[in-house]
Design a protein around this motif. Structure first.
Motif, PDB file in Angstrom:
ATOM      1  N   GLU A   1       0.836  -1.205   0.000  1.00 38.86           N
ATOM      2  CA  GLU A   1       0.000   0.000   0.000  1.00 38.86           C
ATOM      3  C   GLU A   1       0.867   1.249   0.000  1.00 38.86           C
ATOM      4  OE1 GLU A   1      -2.489   0.854   3.296  1.00 38.86           O
ATOM      5  OE2 GLU A   1      -1.005   0.295   4.824  1.00 38.86           O
TER       6      GLU A   1
ATOM      7  N   ASP B   1       1.851   1.461  -3.891  1.00 41.23           N
ATOM      8  CA  ASP B   1       0.854   1.521  -4.960  1.00 41.23           C
ATOM      9  C   ASP B   1      -0.488   1.979  -4.395  1.00 41.23           C
ATOM     10  OD1 ASP B   1      -0.999   0.908  -7.047  1.00 41.23           O
ATOM     11  OD2 ASP B   1       0.361  -0.623  -7.820  1.00 41.23           O
ATOM     12  N   ASP B   2      -0.944   3.115  -4.859  1.00 40.47           N
ATOM     13  CA  ASP B   2      -2.214   3.666  -4.379  1.00 40.47           C
ATOM     14  C   ASP B   2      -3.393   2.754  -4.719  1.00 40.47           C
ATOM     15  OD1 ASP B   2      -0.908   5.863  -3.366  1.00 40.47           O
ATOM     16  OD2 ASP B   2      -1.263   7.111  -5.136  1.00 40.47           O
ATOM     17  N   ARG B   3      -3.300   2.008  -5.801  1.00 40.75           N
ATOM     18  CA  ARG B   3      -4.386   1.087  -6.174  1.00 40.75           C
ATOM     19  C   ARG B   3      -4.541  -0.008  -5.124  1.00 40.75           C
ATOM     20  NH1 ARG B   3      -2.445  -1.019 -11.799  1.00 40.75           N
ATOM     21  NH2 ARG B   3      -0.557  -1.139 -10.515  1.00 40.75           N
TER      22      ARG B   3
ATOM     23  N   ALA C   1      -3.495   0.335  -1.987  1.00 41.39           N
ATOM     24  CA  ALA C   1      -3.947   1.033  -0.775  1.00 41.39           C
ATOM     25  C   ALA C   1      -5.464   1.169  -0.779  1.00 41.39           C
ATOM     26  CB  ALA C   1      -3.278   2.399  -0.671  1.00 41.39           C
ATOM     27  N   ARG C   2      -6.045   1.408  -1.948  1.00 44.80           N
ATOM     28  CA  ARG C   2      -7.496   1.538  -2.075  1.00 44.80           C
ATOM     29  C   ARG C   2      -8.182   0.186  -2.256  1.00 44.80           C
ATOM     30  NH1 ARG C   2      -5.818   5.274  -6.015  1.00 44.80           N
ATOM     31  NH2 ARG C   2      -6.671   3.886  -7.629  1.00 44.80           N
TER      32      ARG C   2
ATOM     33  N   ARG D   1       9.689   5.143   0.105  1.00 42.10           N
ATOM     34  CA  ARG D   1       8.390   4.801   0.685  1.00 42.10           C
ATOM     35  C   ARG D   1       8.477   3.532   1.541  1.00 42.10           C
ATOM     36  NH1 ARG D   1       3.548   5.548  -3.775  1.00 42.10           N
ATOM     37  NH2 ARG D   1       4.092   7.630  -4.536  1.00 42.10           N
TER      38      ARG D   1
END
Length: 343
Positions: free
Chosen positions: A91, A94-96, A98-99, A339
């Motif tokens: 997460e 990669d924001d995808r 995370a969502r 990150r």
């Protein structure tokens, strides 16, 4: 005889690293539109162009895709990515994920064929021993790359092949050059004439679960300047007896992350406390399994960590946090590497 065997083993690994790197530079079709690779089961994968819609059902292979900078080409991931423990790392990258919007149509033990096909992938990455799933996916006209990892050379082949199939050959070159550089650097610090401490590796199942040879564990211990005390056992994963462990008398014990067993418990155990590693307080637990994934190029971090344990001079200079940050940034690039360095 033992020194000769060790020297031959280390020489073989070093040659494989070097040849793999040279072949990557010479043979890889950098400018070709069509791409070809041979997977670990011997199947040839021919693509008219590099894959742009990839379903990767192996977490370790997925991390290689992120190292290649090809994460935007991923349209489906292994269900493992969303499991507690490992999710926090993905997460962060990669924001995808995370969502939780990136689909997970399967993993090593189950594939939802309907969900996978609905993603219209132009490449699926799966374990080579998932023969039934491979046949079914291939039968639907979808190219499949099968993976089987049992040594560090296998890890190098995988990243090289993924570089070809995803059109990231230049980045694969960089990663393989970095691996070659790291191995050569460490090899110079422990010549063949130097003592090789006996190292016993423990998997999380228990103190009697270890690795023989050939295996990624054996390769790493060798490259780090140690001697795998189970190296004469011809099994990647082996379970030994209590008597065998006591007879091996390891100088060093390296543990895979284990919430149920600590170095202190080993060193204080009525039987295990008599081992040389316990007496000299040389029992070490590796950090997070994500940072120490032996089936990815992150094995370089584990080699560096074991090298510092095996070589007293290196241990005095080893800063675990700085070394982890250096290697993660080299493997993932500074943007993703920064990150990941939150622990």
């Amino acid at each position: 005889m033992q020194k000769t065997t060790f020297r031959a083993k280390r020489y073989t690994i070093a040659v494989i690293f070097t040849l793999g790197f040279v072949l990557t530079l010479v043979l890889m079709p950098h400018n070709a539109r069509a791409v070809t690779a041979t997977d670990f089961s011997g199947r040839t994968i021919d693509l008219k162009r590099p894959a742009r819609h990839v379903v990767c059902l192996i977490e370790s292979a997925l991390t290689g895709i992120y190292m290649l900078g090809a994460q935007d080409q991923v349209t489906g991931v292994s269900a493992q990515v969303y499991q507690k423990g490992i999710f926090k790392y993905y997460e962060a990258m990669d924001d995808r994920i995370a969502r939780r919007s990136l689909p997970d149509p399967g993993s090593w033990d189950h594939v939802n064929m309907e969900s996978l096909v609905a993603l219209s992938p132009d490449l699926v990455i799966i374990w080579a021993d998932q023969a039934q799933e491979t046949a079914e996916i291939s039968g639907k006209g979808i190219p499949v790359y099968g993976v089987s990892l049992s040594s560090i050379p296998d890890v190098l082949k995988e990243i090289r092949d993924l570089g070809v199939l995803l059109g990231k050959q230049d980045r694969a070159d960089q990663l393989l050059a970095f691996a070659n550089q790291e191995v050569n650097k460490l090899s110079r610090t422990h010549p063949d004439s130097s003592p090789k401490p006996g190292v016993y590796f423990i998997w999380s199942q228990g103190i009697l679960d270890s690795s023989g040879s050939p295996s990624t564990v054996d390769d790493m211990i060798t490259l780090a300047g140690g001697r795998n005390v189970c190296g004469d056992m011809p099994m990647e994963h082996t379970v030994i007896s209590q008597e065998k462990l006591l007879g091996l008398k390891p100088d060093i014990i390296v543990m895979w992350p284990n919430p149920r067993l600590s170095p202190e418990q080993i060193m204080g155990h009525p039987l295990w406390r008599h081992l040389p590693a316990s007496k000299n307080r040389r029992v070490f637990e590796l950090p997070s399994a994500f940072y120490c994934d032996l089936w990815t190029l992150k094995c370089l971090y584990v080699i560096s960590r074991i090298h510092a344990i095996c070589q007293p001079y290196s241990a005095r200079q080893f800063d675990e946090k700085k070394e982890r940050s250096r290697i993660m940034n080299a493997l993932y690039g500074n943007a993703l590497g920064n990150r990941l360095n939150f622990e």
